[in-house]
Design an enzyme around this catalytic site. Structure first.
Site, PDB file in Angstrom:
ATOM      1  N   GLY A  69       0.775  -1.240   0.000  1.00  0.00           N
ATOM      2  CA  GLY A  69       0.000   0.000   0.000  1.00  0.00           C
ATOM      3  C   GLY A  69       0.804   1.286   0.000  1.00  0.00           C
ATOM      4  CG  ASP A 128      -7.778   0.524  10.721  1.00  0.00           C
ATOM      5  OD1 ASP A 128      -8.620   1.367  11.019  1.00  0.00           O
ATOM      6  OD2 ASP A 128      -8.068  -0.676  10.513  1.00  0.00           O
TER       7      ASP A 128
HETATM    8  P1  IMP Z   1      -3.561  -1.536  11.418  1.00  0.00           P
HETATM    9  O1  IMP Z   1      -2.555  -2.531  11.883  1.00  0.00           O
HETATM   10  O2  IMP Z   1      -4.951  -1.900  11.831  1.00  0.00           O
HETATM   11  O3  IMP Z   1      -3.235  -0.109  11.776  1.00  0.00           O
HETATM   12  O4  IMP Z   1      -3.677  -1.695   9.850  1.00  0.00           O
HETATM   13  C1  IMP Z   1      -2.804  -1.202   8.985  1.00  0.00           C
HETATM   14  C2  IMP Z   1      -3.010  -1.765   7.599  1.00  0.00           C
HETATM   15  O5  IMP Z   1      -4.360  -2.199   7.335  1.00  0.00           O
HETATM   16  C3  IMP Z   1      -2.743  -0.679   6.607  1.00  0.00           C
HETATM   17  O6  IMP Z   1      -1.380  -0.610   6.300  1.00  0.00           O
HETATM   18  C4  IMP Z   1      -3.597  -1.097   5.431  1.00  0.00           C
HETATM   19  O7  IMP Z   1      -2.879  -2.004   4.636  1.00  0.00           O
HETATM   20  C5  IMP Z   1      -4.773  -1.807   6.048  1.00  0.00           C
HETATM   21  N1  IMP Z   1      -5.943  -0.884   6.172  1.00  0.00           N
HETATM   22  C6  IMP Z   1      -6.411  -0.298   7.289  1.00  0.00           C
HETATM   23  N2  IMP Z   1      -7.487   0.473   7.028  1.00  0.00           N
HETATM   24  C7  IMP Z   1      -7.683   0.377   5.701  1.00  0.00           C
HETATM   25  C8  IMP Z   1      -8.652   0.967   4.806  1.00  0.00           C
HETATM   26  O8  IMP Z   1      -9.543   1.752   5.165  1.00  0.00           O
HETATM   27  N3  IMP Z   1      -8.528   0.627   3.489  1.00  0.00           N
HETATM   28  C9  IMP Z   1      -7.565  -0.222   3.021  1.00  0.00           C
HETATM   29  N4  IMP Z   1      -6.651  -0.788   3.825  1.00  0.00           N
HETATM   30  C10 IMP Z   1      -6.708  -0.497   5.148  1.00  0.00           C
HETATM   31 MG    MG Z   2      -0.309  -1.277   4.619  1.00  0.00          MG
END
Ligand code: IMP
Ligand code: MG
Length: 210
Positions: A69, A128
């Site tokens: 991403g 996120d």
């Molecule tokens: P975290 O560990 O929950 O903070 O997630 C991080 C990863 O989840 C990001 O690097 C994204 O790859 C994916 N992610 C989180 N939210 C979204 C979203 O709204 N759209 C697409 N990918 C997301």
């Molecule tokens: Mg990511």
């Protein structure tokens, strides 16, 4: 738009007319609602790049992009940072094909270089829950980096489960599943030049040819 291969069909939808088929425009897909337009992303990246260049002047930071991403953000951002730097990539497991995180973090592709004594800037598309980043930042610090900072394009703060300090932020966003500019849903939509809210994730795969 001048030079666009698309035309409007009888229903007013944008289509690419070929001799045998009508192919719908992805960038004006009705399942998407634009949240951050392309020009606004580019303006913010200019700003972030200049700020990072000022704060890292006289050093040679290593930018680490989180695959897949953050590649798009990283490639625009590094061209806005006018000092010597280098880049590396890591891959971390997060979402599969669903819109919610599993909470499990694994390194799928590690760095190819030691980072002892280096000034690290982790480049991420979105924070996120914070599970991925809190794990990754701690992991990099434990390898003896001189400093570890984080630049993230998007911050979905309402969903945070682990505290993560974002040193350089593009945009705070509300709790919606977003796609585009590198962010995907089931590997689709990374190619959008803007960030959009995906209105109906279930409809995403139905209309795709092989
Ligand atoms: P975290 O560990 O929950 O903070 O997630 C991080 C990863 O989840 C990001 O690097 C994204 O790859 C994916 N992610 C989180 N939210 C979204 C979203 O709204 N759209 C697409 N990918 C997301
Ligand atoms: Mg990511």
């Amino acid at each position: 738009m001048k030079g666009s291969p698309y035309a409007n069909n009888d229903e007013g939808e944008k289509i690419l007319a070929t001799s045998s088929a009508q192919i719908h425009s992805e960038f004006s897909n009705p399942n998407l609602e634009v949240l951050i337009p392309a020009a606004e992303i580019q303006r913010k990246i200019e700003e972030l790049g200049q700020q990072i260049a000022r704060e890292y002047a006289g050093r040679n930071p290593l930018l680490i992009g989180v695959l897949k991403g953050a590649c798009f953000f990283l490639s625009d951002l590094l061209r806005a940072i006018d000092i010597p730097l280098s880049i590396e990539f890591m891959a971390i497991s997060s979402y599969g094909s669903s819109t919610r995180t599993s909470g499990e973090v694994r390194i799928l592709k590690d760095l190819d270089v030691p980072i002892e004594g280096r000034h690290i800037i982790v480049v991420e598309d979105i924070v996120d829950t914070g599970l991925t980043l809190s794990y990754l930042l701690a992991n990099l610090k434990s390898r003896g980096a001189a400093s570890v900072k984080l630049v993230a394009l998007l911050d979905k703060h309402e969903r945070r489960q682990r505290e993560v300090e974002i040193d350089y932020l593009g945009f705070p966003i509300p709790d919606h599943f977003v796609v585009g500019y590198g962010l995907d849903f089931a590997e689709r939509y990374r190619n959008l030049p803007f960030i959009a809210v995906l209105k109906n994730p279930e409809a995403t795969q139905l209309e795709l040819p092989k």
